[in-house]
Design an enzyme around this catalytic site. Structure first.
Site, PDB file in Angstrom:
ATOM      1  N   CYS A 112      -6.400  15.718 -26.843  1.00 43.66           N
ATOM      2  CA  CYS A 112      -7.172  16.217 -28.006  1.00 43.66           C
ATOM      3  C   CYS A 112      -6.456  17.337 -28.757  1.00 43.66           C
ATOM      4  O   CYS A 112      -6.827  17.653 -29.882  1.00 43.66           O
ATOM      5  CB  CYS A 112      -8.552  16.680 -27.559  1.00 43.66           C
ATOM      6  N   HIS A 248     -11.717  21.827 -32.614  1.00 38.56           N
ATOM      7  CA  HIS A 248     -11.807  20.481 -32.040  1.00 38.56           C
ATOM      8  C   HIS A 248     -13.283  20.169 -31.824  1.00 38.56           C
ATOM      9  O   HIS A 248     -14.057  21.015 -31.382  1.00 38.56           O
ATOM     10  CB  HIS A 248     -11.041  20.432 -30.720  1.00 38.56           C
ATOM     11  N   ASN A 278     -16.384  12.808 -30.633  1.00 38.78           N
ATOM     12  CA  ASN A 278     -15.100  13.406 -30.275  1.00 38.78           C
ATOM     13  C   ASN A 278     -13.999  12.383 -30.547  1.00 38.78           C
ATOM     14  O   ASN A 278     -13.864  11.403 -29.821  1.00 38.78           O
ATOM     15  CB  ASN A 278     -15.132  13.811 -28.795  1.00 38.78           C
TER      16      ASN A 278
HETATM   17  O1  UT7 Z   1     -12.088  16.677 -25.884  1.00 38.29           O
HETATM   18  C1  UT7 Z   1     -12.053  17.311 -24.661  1.00 38.29           C
HETATM   19  C2  UT7 Z   1     -12.763  16.564 -23.652  1.00 38.29           C
HETATM   20  N1  UT7 Z   1     -14.030  16.746 -23.182  1.00 38.29           N
HETATM   21  C3  UT7 Z   1     -14.942  17.724 -23.361  1.00 38.29           C
HETATM   22  O2  UT7 Z   1     -14.790  18.664 -24.053  1.00 38.29           O
HETATM   23  C4  UT7 Z   1     -16.197  17.597 -22.580  1.00 38.29           C
HETATM   24  C5  UT7 Z   1     -16.705  18.903 -22.093  1.00 38.29           C
HETATM   25  N2  UT7 Z   1     -17.957  18.744 -21.397  1.00 38.29           N
HETATM   26  C6  UT7 Z   1     -19.119  18.460 -22.023  1.00 38.29           C
HETATM   27  O3  UT7 Z   1     -19.156  18.322 -23.222  1.00 38.29           O
HETATM   28  C7  UT7 Z   1     -20.374  18.377 -21.192  1.00 38.29           C
HETATM   29  O4  UT7 Z   1     -20.078  18.770 -19.877  1.00 38.29           O
HETATM   30  C8  UT7 Z   1     -21.001  16.943 -21.214  1.00 38.29           C
HETATM   31  C9  UT7 Z   1     -21.619  16.666 -22.565  1.00 38.29           C
HETATM   32  C10 UT7 Z   1     -19.947  15.913 -20.865  1.00 38.29           C
HETATM   33  C11 UT7 Z   1     -22.115  16.867 -20.177  1.00 38.29           C
HETATM   34  O5  UT7 Z   1     -23.093  17.866 -20.406  1.00 38.29           O
HETATM   35  P1  UT7 Z   1     -23.632  18.764 -19.192  1.00 38.29           P
HETATM   36  O6  UT7 Z   1     -24.668  19.637 -19.740  1.00 38.29           O
HETATM   37  O7  UT7 Z   1     -22.409  19.420 -18.576  1.00 38.29           O
HETATM   38  O8  UT7 Z   1     -24.298  17.694 -18.255  1.00 38.29           O
HETATM   39  P2  UT7 Z   1     -23.933  17.330 -16.728  1.00 38.29           P
HETATM   40  O9  UT7 Z   1     -22.639  16.619 -16.671  1.00 38.29           O
HETATM   41  O10 UT7 Z   1     -24.118  18.549 -15.903  1.00 38.29           O
HETATM   42  O11 UT7 Z   1     -25.087  16.308 -16.412  1.00 38.29           O
HETATM   43  C12 UT7 Z   1     -26.452  16.699 -16.341  1.00 38.29           C
HETATM   44  C13 UT7 Z   1     -27.286  15.485 -15.974  1.00 38.29           C
HETATM   45  C14 UT7 Z   1     -26.786  14.743 -14.746  1.00 38.29           C
HETATM   46  O12 UT7 Z   1     -27.914  14.306 -14.028  1.00 38.29           O
HETATM   47  P3  UT7 Z   1     -28.409  15.111 -12.733  1.00 38.29           P
HETATM   48  O13 UT7 Z   1     -27.249  15.075 -11.778  1.00 38.29           O
HETATM   49  O14 UT7 Z   1     -28.721  16.494 -13.218  1.00 38.29           O
HETATM   50  O15 UT7 Z   1     -29.588  14.324 -12.302  1.00 38.29           O
HETATM   51  C15 UT7 Z   1     -26.079  13.548 -15.321  1.00 38.29           C
HETATM   52  O16 UT7 Z   1     -26.078  12.424 -14.453  1.00 38.29           O
HETATM   53  O17 UT7 Z   1     -27.256  14.544 -17.035  1.00 38.29           O
HETATM   54  C16 UT7 Z   1     -26.913  13.254 -16.543  1.00 38.29           C
HETATM   55  N3  UT7 Z   1     -26.207  12.526 -17.581  1.00 38.29           N
HETATM   56  C17 UT7 Z   1     -26.831  11.843 -18.540  1.00 38.29           C
HETATM   57  N4  UT7 Z   1     -28.145  11.608 -18.791  1.00 38.29           N
HETATM   58  C18 UT7 Z   1     -28.456  10.883 -19.866  1.00 38.29           C
HETATM   59  C19 UT7 Z   1     -24.875  12.451 -17.795  1.00 38.29           C
HETATM   60  N5  UT7 Z   1     -24.620  11.713 -18.876  1.00 38.29           N
HETATM   61  C20 UT7 Z   1     -25.823  11.325 -19.367  1.00 38.29           C
HETATM   62  C21 UT7 Z   1     -26.220  10.562 -20.480  1.00 38.29           C
HETATM   63  N6  UT7 Z   1     -27.541  10.363 -20.683  1.00 38.29           N
HETATM   64  N7  UT7 Z   1     -25.324  10.040 -21.366  1.00 38.29           N
END
Ligand code: UT7
Length: 321
Positions: A112, A248, A278
């Protein structure tokens, strides 16, 4: 001597995938995607539509905005992690499609951060007098790397391309760039296969982008926060002297955290995340072009561009338009 941005352009594939569409594909909701990432829709390349196909109209738009033609371009530098082919590189594929012959053309891979890396490399060619008219592109089809059954990644990414033309100028210009990387974070965000490790380790078409989203998030906020302060300190300027932050576009919460560190209201941040998702190396030039074309970013203003991505890589550019 500086390298100045003489024109910008961008292109998004026509096909749009909304959060409502994704609700039908994986166990997710519009509400979850919007509140956790800020994304509402993304553009997706259709089968057969390649990274170069997206880069061509973006480059043409930037060339038109700068008032330059194919014969003027003497350097092509493309940031991409999703090349059409392993080789020839996307720079040369783009060169051929634009009817340009003979100039140096290459692509570089910094996930990225690819556009910031490409901009930093190309501006040195221009500043040192080796290029009089450089085409710099960020172009990606990350949708091709994503597991469309994995809700934790597939809701985040989209495809697109953005481009700028750099020309020499005695007025600034690209004032400074700051590039960083730390390979110790390689397991946080990566694609598990390549040429020298052998394709098909996971079986044909079974390898997908892997991301520890939570951990990437934390490192992103820290590293971006550091690099924007480094950029201000290196140039002896105050936060208040930045007219626009062009970050970004990965997560609205990351963007808000960086804006807060710069004490910038969100009205002075270019955000295209909701409609683009993204788009990796394409996200900053897409946002830059959007801000310029809708008249928010004006000639003479000072911009801070900042990116991070797989590697991990991160970097910034201080730009006077
Ligand atoms: O370009 C550079 C690359 N990447 C990034 O910059 C990504 C950086 N990270 C992020 O943007 C965030 O960490 C995410 C958007 C990927 C995730 O958000 P989060 O607030 O960190 O959520 P999490 O991964 O802690 O997940 C929370 C919950 C989980 O369930 P449990 O374990 O709490 O029951 C996940 O399984 O949300 C669940 N989950 C979803 N639920 C509904 C994960 N993806 C989804 C989804 N829909 N698409």
């Amino acid at each position: 001597m500086y390298a100045r941005i003489a024109g910008t352009g961008s292109y998004l594939p026509k096909k749009i995938l909304t959060n409502a569409d994704l609700e039908k594909m994986v166990d997710t909701t519009d509400e979850w995607i919007k509140s956790r990432s800020g994304i509402e829709q993304r553009h997706i390349a259709v089968p057969g539509e390649t990274t170069t196909d997206l880069a061509v109209p973006a480059a043409r738009a930037a060339m038109a905005a700068a008032g330059v033609g194919p014969a003027d371009i003497d350097l092509i530098c493309v940031g991409t992690t999703t090349p059409d082919l392993i080789f020839p590189n996307v720079g040369t594929l783009l060169q051929q499609r634009l009817g340009i012959h003979g100039c140096a053309a290459f692509s570089l891979e910094a996930a990225c951060s690819g556009f910031i890396y490409a901009l930093s490399v190309a501006e040195k060619f221009v500043r040192l007098g080796e290029s009089k008219c450089a085409l710099v592109v960020g172009a990606e089809t990350l949708s091709r790397m994503v597991d469309w059954t994995d809700r934790s990644t597939c809701v985040l990414f989209g495809d697109g391309a953005g481009a700028v033309i750099l020309k020499p100028s005695v007025e600034p210009g690209i004032i400074s760039t700051h590039l960083h990387a730390d390979g110790k974070y390689k397991d946080l965000l990566y694609f598990p296969e390549g040429i020298s490790t052998g394709f098909n380790l996971a079986g044909q078409g079974k390898a997908f982008l892997r991301m520890k989203g939570n951990e990437v998030y934390k490192v992103a906020v820290t590293t971006l926060g550091r690099v924007v302060l480094e950029t201000l300190a290196a140039n002896g300027i105050d936060k208040s002297q930045i007219d626009w932050l062009v970050p970004h576009q990965a997560n609205i919460r990351i963007i808000e955290a960086i804006a807060k560190r710069l004490e910038m209201p969100m009205e002075r941040v270019i955000v295209t995340l909701a409609t683009h998702g993204n788009t990796s190396a394409a996200s900053i030039p897409l946002a830059l072009d959007a801000g310029i074309r809708d008249g928010r970013i004006k000639p003479g203003q000072q911009l801070l561009l900042a990116a991070f991505g797989g590697g991990l890589t991160w970097g910034s550019a201080l730009v006077r338009l």
